[in-house]
Scaffold this motif. Structure first.
Motif, PDB file in Angstrom:
ATOM      1  N   LEU A 352      -1.252 -11.119  27.733  1.00 44.14           N
ATOM      2  CA  LEU A 352      -1.432 -10.307  26.532  1.00 44.14           C
ATOM      3  C   LEU A 352      -1.333  -8.829  26.852  1.00 44.14           C
ATOM      4  O   LEU A 352      -1.712  -8.379  27.937  1.00 44.14           O
ATOM      5  CB  LEU A 352      -2.798 -10.590  25.904  1.00 44.14           C
ATOM      6  CG  LEU A 352      -2.965 -11.954  25.245  1.00 44.14           C
ATOM      7  CD1 LEU A 352      -4.434 -12.278  25.048  1.00 44.14           C
ATOM      8  CD2 LEU A 352      -2.218 -11.991  23.911  1.00 44.14           C
ATOM      9  N   GLY A 353      -0.833  -8.063  25.892  1.00 47.34           N
ATOM     10  CA  GLY A 353      -0.877  -6.626  25.973  1.00 47.34           C
ATOM     11  C   GLY A 353      -2.098  -6.108  25.245  1.00 47.34           C
ATOM     12  O   GLY A 353      -2.561  -6.704  24.274  1.00 47.34           O
ATOM     13  N   LEU A 354      -2.636  -4.974  25.718  1.00 47.72           N
ATOM     14  CA  LEU A 354      -3.802  -4.366  25.089  1.00 47.72           C
ATOM     15  C   LEU A 354      -3.585  -2.857  25.028  1.00 47.72           C
ATOM     16  O   LEU A 354      -3.091  -2.259  25.979  1.00 47.72           O
ATOM     17  CB  LEU A 354      -5.071  -4.712  25.862  1.00 47.72           C
ATOM     18  CG  LEU A 354      -6.405  -4.298  25.221  1.00 47.72           C
ATOM     19  CD1 LEU A 354      -7.501  -5.310  25.546  1.00 47.72           C
ATOM     20  CD2 LEU A 354      -6.828  -2.908  25.682  1.00 47.72           C
ATOM     21  N   HIS A 355      -3.968  -2.262  23.896  1.00 50.53           N
ATOM     22  CA  HIS A 355      -3.711  -0.842  23.642  1.00 50.53           C
ATOM     23  C   HIS A 355      -4.916  -0.234  22.929  1.00 50.53           C
ATOM     24  O   HIS A 355      -5.120  -0.488  21.746  1.00 50.53           O
ATOM     25  CB  HIS A 355      -2.444  -0.705  22.780  1.00 50.53           C
ATOM     26  CG  HIS A 355      -2.119   0.692  22.362  1.00 50.53           C
ATOM     27  ND1 HIS A 355      -1.260   0.959  21.302  1.00 50.53           N
ATOM     28  CD2 HIS A 355      -2.512   1.899  22.837  1.00 50.53           C
ATOM     29  CE1 HIS A 355      -1.155   2.264  21.154  1.00 50.53           C
ATOM     30  NE2 HIS A 355      -1.902   2.862  22.072  1.00 50.53           N
ATOM     31  N   PRO A 356      -5.742   0.562  23.623  1.00 53.86           N
ATOM     32  CA  PRO A 356      -6.851   1.235  22.930  1.00 53.86           C
ATOM     33  C   PRO A 356      -6.327   2.149  21.834  1.00 53.86           C
ATOM     34  O   PRO A 356      -5.355   2.882  22.031  1.00 53.86           O
ATOM     35  CB  PRO A 356      -7.520   2.039  24.048  1.00 53.86           C
ATOM     36  CG  PRO A 356      -7.168   1.306  25.311  1.00 53.86           C
ATOM     37  CD  PRO A 356      -5.773   0.815  25.078  1.00 53.86           C
ATOM     38  N   MET A 357      -6.970   2.114  20.665  1.00 49.06           N
ATOM     39  CA  MET A 357      -6.587   2.957  19.527  1.00 49.06           C
ATOM     40  C   MET A 357      -7.872   3.486  18.895  1.00 49.06           C
ATOM     41  O   MET A 357      -8.506   2.805  18.092  1.00 49.06           O
ATOM     42  CB  MET A 357      -5.740   2.176  18.516  1.00 49.06           C
ATOM     43  CG  MET A 357      -4.446   1.631  19.101  1.00 49.06           C
ATOM     44  SD  MET A 357      -3.341   0.904  17.857  1.00 49.06           S
ATOM     45  CE  MET A 357      -2.592   2.392  17.166  1.00 49.06           C
ATOM     46  N   ASN A 358      -8.247   4.709  19.279  1.00 46.34           N
ATOM     47  CA  ASN A 358      -9.553   5.250  18.892  1.00 46.34           C
ATOM     48  C   ASN A 358      -9.458   6.450  17.961  1.00 46.34           C
ATOM     49  O   ASN A 358     -10.390   7.258  17.880  1.00 46.34           O
ATOM     50  CB  ASN A 358     -10.340   5.621  20.154  1.00 46.34           C
ATOM     51  CG  ASN A 358     -10.756   4.391  20.942  1.00 46.34           C
ATOM     52  OD1 ASN A 358     -11.405   3.501  20.406  1.00 46.34           O
ATOM     53  ND2 ASN A 358     -10.363   4.338  22.195  1.00 46.34           N
ATOM     54  N   GLN A 359      -8.356   6.558  17.221  1.00 50.21           N
ATOM     55  CA  GLN A 359      -8.193   7.699  16.329  1.00 50.21           C
ATOM     56  C   GLN A 359      -9.292   7.771  15.266  1.00 50.21           C
ATOM     57  O   GLN A 359      -9.719   8.857  14.872  1.00 50.21           O
ATOM     58  CB  GLN A 359      -6.821   7.641  15.649  1.00 50.21           C
ATOM     59  CG  GLN A 359      -5.638   7.753  16.593  1.00 50.21           C
ATOM     60  CD  GLN A 359      -5.078   6.414  17.012  1.00 50.21           C
ATOM     61  OE1 GLN A 359      -5.815   5.548  17.461  1.00 50.21           O
ATOM     62  NE2 GLN A 359      -3.765   6.230  16.852  1.00 50.21           N
ATOM     63  N   ILE A 360      -9.751   6.623  14.785  1.00 55.50           N
ATOM     64  CA  ILE A 360     -10.767   6.623  13.730  1.00 55.50           C
ATOM     65  C   ILE A 360     -12.063   7.234  14.234  1.00 55.50           C
ATOM     66  O   ILE A 360     -12.630   8.138  13.613  1.00 55.50           O
ATOM     67  CB  ILE A 360     -11.012   5.193  13.209  1.00 55.50           C
ATOM     68  CG1 ILE A 360      -9.731   4.620  12.577  1.00 55.50           C
ATOM     69  CG2 ILE A 360     -12.156   5.180  12.190  1.00 55.50           C
ATOM     70  CD1 ILE A 360      -9.820   3.138  12.259  1.00 55.50           C
ATOM     71  N   THR A 361     -12.545   6.755  15.381  1.00 58.51           N
ATOM     72  CA  THR A 361     -13.809   7.279  15.905  1.00 58.51           C
ATOM     73  C   THR A 361     -13.649   8.720  16.389  1.00 58.51           C
ATOM     74  O   THR A 361     -14.606   9.506  16.345  1.00 58.51           O
ATOM     75  CB  THR A 361     -14.347   6.390  17.031  1.00 58.51           C
ATOM     76  OG1 THR A 361     -13.304   6.134  17.988  1.00 58.51           O
ATOM     77  CG2 THR A 361     -14.831   5.065  16.468  1.00 58.51           C
ATOM     78  N   GLU A 362     -12.447   9.086  16.847  1.00 57.27           N
ATOM     79  CA  GLU A 362     -12.214  10.483  17.233  1.00 57.27           C
ATOM     80  C   GLU A 362     -12.346  11.410  16.027  1.00 57.27           C
ATOM     81  O   GLU A 362     -12.872  12.521  16.136  1.00 57.27           O
ATOM     82  CB  GLU A 362     -10.841  10.618  17.883  1.00 57.27           C
ATOM     83  CG  GLU A 362     -10.780  10.018  19.286  1.00 57.27           C
ATOM     84  CD  GLU A 362      -9.387   9.874  19.844  1.00 57.27           C
ATOM     85  OE1 GLU A 362      -9.247   9.437  21.000  1.00 57.27           O
ATOM     86  OE2 GLU A 362      -8.407  10.194  19.121  1.00 57.27           O
TER      87      GLU A 362
END
Length: 423
Positions: A352-362
């Motif tokens: 599996l690929g995994l990609h952190p996406m934290n724009q909302i909490t930023e």
């Protein structure tokens, strides 16, 4: 089976060569070659001519033909030649971190490693609460704990032994032992953030449940999945909206852009940050990005939004959100980071690929830091059924269309000191 035997066997992570590895066609969803050239304001003929002239020089200096193989990537292939405590620290140095800031320093003593946070490697505006900074340090701890048994140690971790105001984030005691290697240590040098498109293949519920167990083995951490089309659509819309808000905030945009390395000279000089190679672009787009003149920050920001909206979010098979009792607590941030790294290692083993996406909490943290109205907490919390104050980190997951390339790493000597005489 020993660590080296399992690495040679290639079990687990070798399955990352998934049946859907081919790049998407121009007619499919996402950013096509034609759209890239239109975005850059040139035609394919111009690109071809440019490759023979100044573009050819840029192609050579920017490593078009050495993607993922610059000197700054060498630790990924050499860390297994390190032994003893240095080997454990080398594993820690290959962990994930926000914007690849590598916010750590490892102090090596005779029977332990002291992990220190490096304040100069914070992203103060984008990561206003330091949740990602301390999560990255948690990722380093997890890698060390996973690597230690294969290097002959039983690890024991003490968080903030001198208090949360100290730079000393963790003391990892290493007791010599002949125990079995950890099942995930073979994935340490195979784990890379995959920012590319994912296949339209659901992740089995049993796999998500297994990843949940991996995450929740860390005290106080909960992993919440968004798997239905409606949940994914809502999360995607929030992510794109947050990305738009981030690039509209010049200070926050500049804060993030400071960690982008666009030339191979920058990559080899800094050996950190986010690079073109690590974007998981198709081969044509990657080569074009290196051949073309550097784009403005505004154009790069726009491309980031377009890619999130058209390629990354639509292909997420699921979103995962790590929740802790209090996202502002540094201990919880570190534990959440440990859980994230463990999930990423286990996901790699499953192809599996995994990609952190934290724009909302930023953006939540940025609004709070500026004393502005919170634009996202209520909607984010409602989607997850939890208070936003508990939602630490988010990521997307799926079967990757193409393999991710490594990100740069500083040398082991640059991130370690040895004080072996210290008790």
């Amino acid at each position: 089976m020993s660590r080296d035997e399992r690495a040679a066997d290639g079990s687990g992570a070798a399955r990352v060569e998934h049946e859907h590895q081919d790049a998407p066609s121009e007619q499919g969803a996402g950013l096509s070659r034609r759209r890239l050239l239109k975005w850059a304001g040139i035609g394919a003929g111009t690109l071809a001519v440019g490759a023979l002239g100044a573009g050819g020089v840029r192609a050579a200096t920017n490593g078009v033909w050495r993607a993922g193989a610059l000197d700054a990537h060498e630790l990924w292939s050499t860390w297994r030649t390190e032994t003893g405590i240095r080997g454990v620290a080398a594993a820690g140095a290959l962990a994930a971190s926000p914007h690849n800031t590598q916010p750590w320093h490892f102090d090596l003593a005779a029977n332990r490693i002291d992990l220190h946070a490096v304040a100069e490697r914070r992203i103060p505006i984008t990561d206003a609460s330091l949740r990602e900074h301390y999560a990255g340090l948690g990722c380093a701890i997890e890698n060390m704990v996973r690597a230690a048994p294969g290097l002959g140690f039983v690890p024991a971790v003490s968080l903030f032994p001198q208090g949360t105001e100290s730079s000393l984030v963790a003391r990892v005691q290493l007791v010599p032992s002949r125990g079995e290697s950890d099942s995930l240590d073979v994935e340490i040098d195979r784990r890379h953030t995959n920012r590319g498109p994912y296949a339209a293949t659901p992740v089995p519920a049993s796999t998500l449940q297994a990843l949940t167990r991996v995450a929740e083995a860390h005290r106080g951490v909960e992993l919440v999945w968004l798997t239905s089309a409606a949940q994914r659509d809502t999360m995607s819309a929030l992510l794109v909206e947050a990305t738009e808000a981030l690039i509209a905030d010049e200070e926050q945009s500049l804060d993030s852009a400071a960690w982008f390395r666009t030339s191979s000279r920058d990559v080899d000089t800094h050996r950190d940050g986010i690079t073109l190679d690590a974007q998981t672009l198709d081969a044509f787009t990657l080569a074009a990005a290196k051949i073309l003149p550097p784009q403005s920050r505004e154009a790069a920001d726009r491309f980031w939004v377009d890619r999130a909206r058209d390629e990354q979010c639509p292909t997420a098979a699921a979103y995962g959100i790590l929740a802790v009792p209090d996202v502002a607590d540094h201990r919880a941030q570190v534990l959440g980071g440990r859980a994230l790294q463990a999930v990423h290692l286990a996901a790699t083993a499953e192809g599996l690929g995994l990609h952190p996406m934290n724009q909302i909490t930023e953006r939540i943290d940025r609004n709070r830091a500026l004393g502005e109205a919170d634009q996202f907490s209520s909607r984010f919390g409602a989607l997850l059924g939890k208070p936003a104050e508990t939602l630490l980190l988010a990521f997307r997951i799926g079967y990757p269309e193409r393999a991710a390339l490594p990100s740069p790493r500083r040398t082991l000597d640059a991130v370690t000191t040895e004080t072996m005489q210290r008790p």
